[in-house]
Design a protein around this motif. Sequence first.
Motif, short mmCIF file in Angstrom:
data_model
loop_
_atom_site.label_atom_id
_atom_site.label_comp_id
_atom_site.label_asym_id
_atom_site.label_seq_id
_atom_site.Cartn_x
_atom_site.Cartn_y
_atom_site.Cartn_z
N GLY A 8 0.79 -1.22 0.00
CA GLY A 8 0.00 0.00 0.00
C GLY A 8 0.82 1.28 0.00
O GLY A 8 2.02 1.27 -0.31
N PRO A 9 0.18 2.37 0.37
CA PRO A 9 0.75 3.70 0.22
C PRO A 9 2.07 3.91 0.97
O PRO A 9 2.24 3.43 2.09
N ASN A 10 2.93 4.64 0.32
CA ASN A 10 4.23 5.09 0.86
C ASN A 10 5.28 3.98 0.96
O ASN A 10 6.43 4.26 1.28
N ASN A 12 6.44 2.57 -1.54
CA ASN A 12 7.35 2.90 -2.64
C ASN A 12 8.45 3.88 -2.19
O ASN A 12 9.43 4.08 -2.88
N GLN A 49 2.18 -2.51 -6.10
CA GLN A 49 2.16 -1.44 -5.10
C GLN A 49 1.30 -0.31 -5.61
O GLN A 49 1.35 0.06 -6.79
N SER A 50 0.48 0.25 -4.71
CA SER A 50 -0.29 1.43 -5.09
C SER A 50 -0.48 2.34 -3.89
O SER A 50 -0.59 1.88 -2.75
N ASN A 51 -0.55 3.63 -4.20
CA ASN A 51 -0.86 4.62 -3.17
C ASN A 51 -2.36 4.89 -3.10
O ASN A 51 -2.80 5.70 -2.29
N CYS A 52 -3.12 4.21 -3.96
CA CYS A 52 -4.56 4.48 -4.08
C CYS A 52 -5.38 3.31 -3.54
O CYS A 52 -5.23 2.17 -4.00
N GLU A 53 -6.26 3.61 -2.63
CA GLU A 53 -7.10 2.59 -2.00
C GLU A 53 -7.89 1.79 -3.05
O GLU A 53 -7.94 0.56 -3.00
N GLU A 55 -7.34 1.25 -6.16
CA GLU A 55 -6.52 0.35 -6.99
C GLU A 55 -6.20 -0.94 -6.24
O GLU A 55 -6.14 -2.01 -6.84
N TYR A 77 -3.56 2.15 5.02
CA TYR A 77 -4.95 1.71 4.81
C TYR A 77 -5.35 0.57 5.73
O TYR A 77 -6.53 0.30 5.92
N SER A 81 -9.21 1.18 6.21
CA SER A 81 -9.96 0.79 5.02
C SER A 81 -10.93 -0.37 5.21
O SER A 81 -10.57 -1.55 5.15
#
Length: 144
Positions: A8-10, A12, A49-53, A55, A77, A81
């Motif tokens: 998830g986010p960050n 990366n 990997q994504s920073n967007c819920e 996705e 998340y 989430s």
Amino acid sequence: MKVLVLNGPNLNMLGIREPALYGKGTYNDLVIFIREAAKELDLDVEIFQSNCEGELVTAIQNALGKFDGIVINAAAYTHTSVAILDALKAVGLPTAEVHLTDINKREQFRRLSYVGMYAQKTVCGKGFDGYRECLQWLAVGGSK
Ligand code: DQA
């Protein structure tokens, strides 16, 4: 056996973000680590990997019929989430939750894990090795 690894986010930003907490290894180092661990365990692995819920939700939905299990570090998340929890419940795949740090020994708000309300296994506080432990758990059948 095919396993989807979701980050998830960050995540990366590994190697740059709070190295005292998350270590100096980069996201690319983590990807290489996961690929090597999967190879050792004879698992076919896809890493996303994504920073967007949304996705991440879509990736979980698309795992249905394509993967045999999920390893997920939903990062922030994890603690917010319901959508990711619902997606995991919807697809019903064996799922291991992983965190680089020990979320139970940090701020109070990190102790709540929506992912953990579905995941059958949680590994936290073991850095990159936690991903290997989760993959291993899936490789041996994903039971408690
Ligand atoms: C994390 C822990 C989360 O609380 C945080 O928001 C992250 C990373 C971990 O791997 O330790 O981004 O999931």
